[in-house]
Write a protein that holds these residues in place. Structure first.
Motif, PDB file in Angstrom:
ATOM      1  N   PHE A 295     -79.611 -50.820  21.009  1.00  0.00           N
ATOM      2  CA  PHE A 295     -80.321 -51.788  21.854  1.00  0.00           C
ATOM      3  C   PHE A 295     -80.447 -51.207  23.262  1.00  0.00           C
ATOM      4  CE2 PHE A 295     -80.956 -55.540  24.451  1.00  0.00           C
ATOM      5  CZ  PHE A 295     -81.820 -56.304  23.683  1.00  0.00           C
ATOM      6  N   ALA A 296     -81.587 -51.425  23.890  1.00  0.00           N
ATOM      7  CA  ALA A 296     -81.866 -50.843  25.212  1.00  0.00           C
ATOM      8  C   ALA A 296     -80.818 -51.275  26.237  1.00  0.00           C
ATOM      9  CB  ALA A 296     -83.258 -51.270  25.676  1.00  0.00           C
ATOM     10  N   GLU A 297     -80.096 -50.303  26.790  1.00  0.00           N
ATOM     11  CA  GLU A 297     -78.995 -50.624  27.697  1.00  0.00           C
ATOM     12  C   GLU A 297     -79.462 -51.315  28.970  1.00  0.00           C
ATOM     13  OE1 GLU A 297     -75.895 -47.748  28.359  1.00  0.00           O
ATOM     14  OE2 GLU A 297     -76.319 -46.733  26.470  1.00  0.00           O
ATOM     15  N   GLU A 298     -80.666 -51.010  29.421  1.00  0.00           N
ATOM     16  CA  GLU A 298     -81.155 -51.637  30.653  1.00  0.00           C
ATOM     17  C   GLU A 298     -81.503 -53.115  30.440  1.00  0.00           C
ATOM     18  OE1 GLU A 298     -84.807 -49.838  28.645  1.00  0.00           O
ATOM     19  OE2 GLU A 298     -82.693 -49.291  28.951  1.00  0.00           O
ATOM     20  N   LYS A 299     -81.526 -53.554  29.188  1.00  0.00           N
ATOM     21  CA  LYS A 299     -81.817 -54.957  28.872  1.00  0.00           C
ATOM     22  C   LYS A 299     -80.601 -55.680  28.293  1.00  0.00           C
ATOM     23  CE  LYS A 299     -86.748 -54.118  28.024  1.00  0.00           C
ATOM     24  NZ  LYS A 299     -87.867 -54.266  27.062  1.00  0.00           N
ATOM     25  N   LEU A 300     -79.454 -55.050  28.395  1.00  0.00           N
ATOM     26  CA  LEU A 300     -78.221 -55.578  27.814  1.00  0.00           C
ATOM     27  C   LEU A 300     -77.193 -55.810  28.912  1.00  0.00           C
ATOM     28  CD1 LEU A 300     -76.498 -56.185  25.258  1.00  0.00           C
ATOM     29  CD2 LEU A 300     -75.985 -53.732  25.144  1.00  0.00           C
ATOM     30  N   VAL A 301     -76.629 -57.005  28.964  1.00  0.00           N
ATOM     31  CA  VAL A 301     -75.691 -57.376  30.031  1.00  0.00           C
ATOM     32  C   VAL A 301     -74.407 -57.954  29.434  1.00  0.00           C
ATOM     33  CG1 VAL A 301     -75.285 -58.976  31.949  1.00  0.00           C
ATOM     34  CG2 VAL A 301     -77.482 -57.787  31.758  1.00  0.00           C
ATOM     35  N   PHE A 302     -73.263 -57.502  29.949  1.00  0.00           N
ATOM     36  CA  PHE A 302     -71.971 -58.123  29.659  1.00  0.00           C
ATOM     37  C   PHE A 302     -71.465 -58.721  30.962  1.00  0.00           C
ATOM     38  CE2 PHE A 302     -67.286 -57.734  29.823  1.00  0.00           C
ATOM     39  CZ  PHE A 302     -66.955 -58.594  28.790  1.00  0.00           C
ATOM     40  N   ALA A 303     -71.424 -60.031  31.045  1.00  0.00           N
ATOM     41  CA  ALA A 303     -71.028 -60.708  32.288  1.00  0.00           C
ATOM     42  C   ALA A 303     -70.833 -62.187  32.016  1.00  0.00           C
ATOM     43  CB  ALA A 303     -72.091 -60.513  33.368  1.00  0.00           C
ATOM     44  N   GLU A 304     -70.225 -62.876  32.989  1.00  0.00           N
ATOM     45  CA  GLU A 304     -70.011 -64.319  32.856  1.00  0.00           C
ATOM     46  C   GLU A 304     -71.268 -65.107  33.229  1.00  0.00           C
ATOM     47  OE1 GLU A 304     -69.513 -63.553  37.115  1.00  0.00           O
ATOM     48  OE2 GLU A 304     -68.805 -62.515  35.297  1.00  0.00           O
ATOM     49  N   GLN A 305     -72.230 -64.444  33.894  1.00  0.00           N
ATOM     50  CA  GLN A 305     -73.504 -65.092  34.190  1.00  0.00           C
ATOM     51  C   GLN A 305     -74.609 -64.043  34.196  1.00  0.00           C
ATOM     52  OE1 GLN A 305     -73.807 -66.543  38.349  1.00  0.00           O
ATOM     53  NE2 GLN A 305     -71.769 -65.693  38.668  1.00  0.00           N
ATOM     54  N   TRP A 306     -75.824 -64.494  33.975  1.00  0.00           N
ATOM     55  CA  TRP A 306     -76.958 -63.573  33.892  1.00  0.00           C
ATOM     56  C   TRP A 306     -77.396 -63.165  35.296  1.00  0.00           C
ATOM     57  CZ3 TRP A 306     -79.298 -60.559  30.497  1.00  0.00           C
ATOM     58  CH2 TRP A 306     -80.563 -60.052  30.792  1.00  0.00           C
ATOM     59  N   PRO A 307     -77.459 -61.866  35.583  1.00  0.00           N
ATOM     60  CA  PRO A 307     -77.940 -61.415  36.896  1.00  0.00           C
ATOM     61  C   PRO A 307     -79.471 -61.497  36.956  1.00  0.00           C
ATOM     62  CG  PRO A 307     -77.302 -59.529  35.534  1.00  0.00           C
ATOM     63  CD  PRO A 307     -77.013 -60.754  34.723  1.00  0.00           C
ATOM     64  N   GLU A 308     -79.960 -62.334  37.834  1.00  0.00           N
ATOM     65  CA  GLU A 308     -81.419 -62.540  37.911  1.00  0.00           C
ATOM     66  C   GLU A 308     -82.165 -61.268  38.293  1.00  0.00           C
ATOM     67  OE1 GLU A 308     -82.953 -65.897  39.908  1.00  0.00           O
ATOM     68  OE2 GLU A 308     -81.488 -67.297  39.087  1.00  0.00           O
ATOM     69  N   SER A 309     -81.444 -60.324  38.890  1.00  0.00           N
ATOM     70  CA  SER A 309     -82.091 -59.060  39.254  1.00  0.00           C
ATOM     71  C   SER A 309     -82.504 -58.268  38.020  1.00  0.00           C
ATOM     72  CB  SER A 309     -81.136 -58.212  40.097  1.00  0.00           C
ATOM     73  OG  SER A 309     -79.926 -57.965  39.393  1.00  0.00           O
ATOM     74  N   THR A 310     -81.914 -58.584  36.871  1.00  0.00           N
ATOM     75  CA  THR A 310     -82.259 -57.872  35.633  1.00  0.00           C
ATOM     76  C   THR A 310     -83.600 -58.346  35.090  1.00  0.00           C
ATOM     77  OG1 THR A 310     -79.920 -57.604  35.085  1.00  0.00           O
ATOM     78  CG2 THR A 310     -81.490 -57.310  33.279  1.00  0.00           C
ATOM     79  N   ALA A 311     -83.765 -59.671  34.989  1.00  0.00           N
ATOM     80  CA  ALA A 311     -85.041 -60.219  34.503  1.00  0.00           C
ATOM     81  C   ALA A 311     -85.018 -61.736  34.611  1.00  0.00           C
ATOM     82  CB  ALA A 311     -85.291 -59.815  33.055  1.00  0.00           C
TER      83      ALA A 311
END
Length: 353
Positions: free
Chosen positions: A58-74
């Protein structure tokens, strides 16, 4: 990784899943399958699932491990997919996070096994969505969707932090938790029993040079108690991004951030070196099901991370079949206590003869 029945139900409806899509808490690698047809992002709060998606490409730039979604990603998603979590408060949290990320006219999907409580959760989608309804029921699962028709309130993480003062085992602790953390907002009875046992324990005389690991740290209560007891820096590990954030907040609330090392890890995979003490109230659920594999894998590998004569303390529901696994891993164990449906086990890395 085989697809869960929930993802199989989504796959039956994937002709509707087009454009820009966020999986808010993926349970398997289905986001990769759908990414061949749509612009897919994945936000995982589980290091295990994060690693699984990474491993299958899976595309790493579209994959996040965190307690909340970083809006800077998308942002501006056409669809957001939520899998019904075990805790209803976590579902409310996930909805609150994703609503501002969905474009006007976009959809939020909720899918879950019939036993997960998903049927009663449909009403929770109505808080911020319109035309909420059932899409399909199949494979003992249900799929719902709702439309975003107007702007949503921005997500404010601080509003979701629960803080309280807890007296336990001779200490008064300031604790922090967020939805999705084990025992959210309260003291777990097993943890209380374990800490009372540890209060009576005679730690090594050279404790200042010891290494201590809290496996499955939750809100950080065990790690913080150990730090206060010993004065030694603590390593706290969890698979959950929520737990790691809660532990970070707990140590900060007690002016002890300097004493904490956090590790996001599926089991002990990311752990390096050996510890004099490993303390754990290990997880035994995967979703809504009892799952021995997490603890079993931990017990079979912890030996590689204990110093000679290093000690392991475990608290668990007494119906769980841990004793034979402990014996297989360490050669023997002692049950220190059994009370209120819990048992405390002690194992030791045998000294070389």
């Amino acid at each position: 990784m085989n697809l869960n029945t929930t993802s199989q139900l989504l796959a039956r409806n994937e002709e509707s899943l087009t454009g820009k899509i966020l999986f808010a808490n993926p349970e398997d690698t289905y986001p990769l399958d759908l990414s061949r047809k749509a612009d897919v992002y994945a936000w995982s709060q589980s290091k295990t699932l994060f690693d699984a998606l990474k491993q299958v490409g899976f595309a790493e730039e579209k994959l996040v491990f965190a307690e909340q979604w970083p809006e800077s990603t998308a942002t501006d998603f056409d669809h957001v997919v939520i899998y019904q979590p075990k805790a209803k408060e976590l579902l409310d949290y996930l909805i609150a996070v994703v609503l501002p990320l969905v474009k006007i006219g976009g959809k939020v999907w909720l899918v879950g096994d019939n036993k997960s409580g998903v049927k009663s959760s449909m009403k929770r989608l109505e808080n911020g969505l319109e035309d909420v309804g059932k899409v399909e029921g199949a494979k003992h699962c249900l799929l719902y969707q709702g439309y975003k028709r107007e702007a949503s309130n921005p997500f404010v993480f601080e509003k979701w932090i629960t803080t309280w003062q807890q007296e336990v085992a001779g200490q008064t602790l300031n604790l922090c938790s967020i939805p999705g953390v084990f025992g959210h907002g309260k003291l777990d009875k097993g943890t209380e029993l374990l800490l009372n046992q540890l209060e009576q324990h005679r730690f090594m005389s050279d404790i200042a040079h010891a290494r201590l690991l809290d496996f499955g740290c939750g809100d950080g209560i065990i790690a913080l108690w150990l730090f206060n007891k010993t004065g030694v820096n603590i390593t706290a590990l969890d698979d959950s991004a929520f737990a790691l954030k809660a532990t970070e907040l707990t140590f900060a609330a007690n002016q002890a951030s300097h004493a904490l090392t956090l590790i996001a890890s599926n089991g002990l995979k990311e752990v390096k070196g050996r510890f004099n003490y490993v303390v754990t109230n290990p997880p035994f659920h995967s979703g809504i099901n009892t799952d021995y594999s997490i603890a079993e894998q931990f017990f079979m590998t912890v030996k590689q991370h204990l110093t000679l004569n290093g000690e392991l303390f475990v608290v668990a529901n007494d119906f769980l079949r841990y004793p034979p696994i402990l014996d297989a891993a360490l050669g023997s164990h002692t049950r220190l206590q059994r009370d209120k449906g819990y048992a405390i086990y002690h194992g030791r890395q045998p000294k070389k003869r």
